[in-house]
Design a protein around this motif. Structure first.
Motif, PDB file in Angstrom:
ATOM      1  N   ALA A  80      -0.332  -8.585  12.999  1.00 27.50           N
ATOM      2  CA  ALA A  80       0.065  -8.554  11.585  1.00 27.50           C
ATOM      3  C   ALA A  80       0.148  -9.965  11.015  1.00 27.50           C
ATOM      4  O   ALA A  80      -0.301 -10.231   9.890  1.00 27.50           O
ATOM      5  N   THR A 124       3.894   0.031  15.656  1.00 25.71           N
ATOM      6  CA  THR A 124       5.304   0.016  16.067  1.00 25.71           C
ATOM      7  C   THR A 124       5.702   1.348  16.688  1.00 25.71           C
ATOM      8  O   THR A 124       6.436   1.390  17.676  1.00 25.71           O
ATOM      9  N   ILE A 154      -3.474  -2.446   6.305  1.00 31.14           N
ATOM     10  CA  ILE A 154      -2.835  -3.256   7.348  1.00 31.14           C
ATOM     11  C   ILE A 154      -1.406  -2.794   7.569  1.00 31.14           C
ATOM     12  O   ILE A 154      -0.907  -2.750   8.691  1.00 31.14           O
ATOM     13  N   LEU A 155      -0.728  -2.426   6.473  1.00 30.67           N
ATOM     14  CA  LEU A 155       0.665  -1.950   6.584  1.00 30.67           C
ATOM     15  C   LEU A 155       0.734  -0.670   7.404  1.00 30.67           C
ATOM     16  O   LEU A 155       1.601  -0.525   8.272  1.00 30.67           O
ATOM     17  N   GLY A 156      -0.208   0.254   7.156  1.00 30.30           N
ATOM     18  CA  GLY A 156      -0.232   1.491   7.932  1.00 30.30           C
ATOM     19  C   GLY A 156      -0.515   1.235   9.395  1.00 30.30           C
ATOM     20  O   GLY A 156       0.108   1.848  10.277  1.00 30.30           O
ATOM     21  N   MET A 211       5.407  -0.793   0.655  1.00 28.89           N
ATOM     22  CA  MET A 211       5.855  -1.745   1.675  1.00 28.89           C
ATOM     23  C   MET A 211       7.371  -1.643   1.874  1.00 28.89           C
ATOM     24  O   MET A 211       7.871  -1.770   2.991  1.00 28.89           O
ATOM     25  N   ASN A 214       0.239  -1.421  11.005  1.00 36.72           N
ATOM     26  CA  ASN A 214       1.450  -2.030  11.543  1.00 36.72           C
ATOM     27  C   ASN A 214       2.495  -0.967  11.890  1.00 36.72           C
ATOM     28  O   ASN A 214       3.110  -1.001  12.966  1.00 36.72           O
ATOM     29  N   VAL A 215       2.669  -0.002  10.967  1.00 38.20           N
ATOM     30  CA  VAL A 215       3.655   1.061  11.207  1.00 38.20           C
ATOM     31  C   VAL A 215       3.253   1.884  12.424  1.00 38.20           C
ATOM     32  O   VAL A 215       4.075   2.174  13.310  1.00 38.20           O
ATOM     33  N   PHE A 259       1.709  -0.908  -4.148  1.00 36.59           N
ATOM     34  CA  PHE A 259       1.712  -1.483  -2.797  1.00 36.59           C
ATOM     35  C   PHE A 259       3.097  -1.959  -2.399  1.00 36.59           C
ATOM     36  O   PHE A 259       3.525  -1.760  -1.260  1.00 36.59           O
ATOM     37  N   PHE A 283      11.925   8.216  10.026  1.00 37.90           N
ATOM     38  CA  PHE A 283      10.464   8.082  10.048  1.00 37.90           C
ATOM     39  C   PHE A 283       9.818   9.074   9.099  1.00 37.90           C
ATOM     40  O   PHE A 283       8.763   8.786   8.511  1.00 37.90           O
ATOM     41  N   ALA A 329       7.895   1.400   4.056  1.00 37.89           N
ATOM     42  CA  ALA A 329       7.416   1.210   5.420  1.00 37.89           C
ATOM     43  C   ALA A 329       8.283   0.204   6.168  1.00 37.89           C
ATOM     44  O   ALA A 329       8.644   0.429   7.313  1.00 37.89           O
ATOM     45  N   MET A 358       5.156   6.404   2.202  1.00 42.92           N
ATOM     46  CA  MET A 358       3.824   5.811   2.264  1.00 42.92           C
ATOM     47  C   MET A 358       2.814   6.615   1.481  1.00 42.92           C
ATOM     48  O   MET A 358       1.822   6.087   0.987  1.00 42.92           O
ATOM     49  N   ILE A 360      11.964  -5.870  18.048  1.00 44.26           N
ATOM     50  CA  ILE A 360      11.471  -5.185  16.846  1.00 44.26           C
ATOM     51  C   ILE A 360      12.362  -5.500  15.655  1.00 44.26           C
ATOM     52  O   ILE A 360      11.880  -5.655  14.529  1.00 44.26           O
ATOM     53  N   THR A 394      12.529   2.983  14.464  1.00 45.43           N
ATOM     54  CA  THR A 394      12.130   2.547  15.801  1.00 45.43           C
ATOM     55  C   THR A 394      13.343   2.108  16.614  1.00 45.43           C
ATOM     56  O   THR A 394      13.479   2.462  17.792  1.00 45.43           O
ATOM     57  N   LEU A 403       3.182 -10.171   5.241  1.00 49.67           N
ATOM     58  CA  LEU A 403       2.172  -9.355   4.553  1.00 49.67           C
ATOM     59  C   LEU A 403       2.428  -9.329   3.054  1.00 49.67           C
ATOM     60  O   LEU A 403       1.490  -9.438   2.253  1.00 49.67           O
ATOM     61  N   SER A 447       7.128  -9.670   9.877  1.00 50.88           N
ATOM     62  CA  SER A 447       5.709  -9.388   9.642  1.00 50.88           C
ATOM     63  C   SER A 447       5.504  -8.729   8.298  1.00 50.88           C
ATOM     64  O   SER A 447       4.515  -9.004   7.605  1.00 50.88           O
ATOM     65  N   ASP A 466      10.599   2.017   8.969  1.00 50.51           N
ATOM     66  CA  ASP A 466       9.950   1.786  10.253  1.00 50.51           C
ATOM     67  C   ASP A 466      10.891   1.038  11.199  1.00 50.51           C
ATOM     68  O   ASP A 466      11.072   1.436  12.351  1.00 50.51           O
TER      69      ASP A 466
END
Lengths: 95, 139
Positions: free
Chosen positions: A68, A34, A26-28, B54, A30-31, B50, B37, B57, B44, B98, B65, B109, B105, B61
């Motif tokens: 998400a 975006t 899910i994280l991938g 996270m 989401n990235v 995990f 990026f 990311a 990643m 964003i 962006t 998660l 978000s 991210d």
């Protein structure tokens, strides 16, 4: 810039396919979602309609955020407060 | 793509040094966003856990962006007409959106993963991982 963004998405695709848990996937997603908003704005220069594609990017970013949040709510088990305060054995991480 | 954008910025504003400065700031912000990026992509793939993934990311991210979109808005700015201002305003709106939504978000998660008993790696797990040569076992 768009081509290098696409190339840099390949490692994140690897994490989506090979990810050990569902949350990694899910994280991938989401990235990548975006970054798709950025790529949409860059595609707008190819068609000379940047003002139109910026609206697409706004809609895509909104959908990505809602997706998400929905997925994390779906995976989140809602337990009552009394059970949450009870000490429960957590399993250790598998290495 | 970067070269074409840079050459376009050069050719359009060769007579006015102010626009050349604005466009080169925009191109620089785009390249900086690509660097961030790249950090996200490497993190990643390489991180063992995990929560560390996270971490990579979420931060990389968001910042990449924001930098890329803001730099692109500066590059697209050609004059002070109403359409140009509206375009810049819309792109800055995406940047603000964003800036708010991506951290929240990733927070949601992370909380869902923690409630789902996904535990972070501890000291012993890292030692075990190093003994095995850094390769996590398949689940």
């Amino acid at each position: 810039m768009g081509a290098s963004l696409l190339v840099l998405m390949i490692p994140i695709l690897y994490r989506i396919i090979m990810g050990p848990t569902g949350f990694d996937r899910i994280l991938g997603v989401n990235v990548i979602g975006t970054k798709t908003a950025v790529i949409l704005v860059i595609i707008g220069t190819l068609f000379d309609r940047v003002d139109m594609f910026v609206d697409f990017a706004i809609a895509y970013a909104l959908l990505n955020f809602v997706g998400a949040i929905v997925v994390s709510r779906y995976f989140n088990r809602t337990v009552p407060l009394q059970e949450m305060e009870k000490p429960k054995p957590r399993r250790r991480a598998k290495v | 793509m970067i070269e074409t954008i840079a050459s376009a910025a050069l050719s359009e504003s060769a007579n006015s040094p102010g626009w050349f400065l604005v466009h080169s700031i925009g191109v620089g912000m785009g390249i900086l966003g690509l660097v961030f990026f790249l950090g996200t992509a490497v993190g990643m793939v390489r991180f063992p856990d995990f929560y560390t993934r996270m971490h990579a990311a979420g931060k990389g991210d968001t910042l990449s962006t924001m930098l890329m979109l803001a730099g692109f808005g500066l590059v697209m700015m050609e004059d002070f007409s109403a359409g140009s201002w509206l375009l810049l305003l819309k792109i800055l709106g995406i940047v603000l959106f964003i800036f708010i939504t991506t951290p929240s978000s990733s927070h949601a998660l992370m909380r869902a993963a923690f409630e789902d008993d996904e535990m972070p790696l501890g000291e012993k797990d890292l030692k075990k991982l190093r003994k095995r040569g850094g390769k996590p076992s398949a689940r």
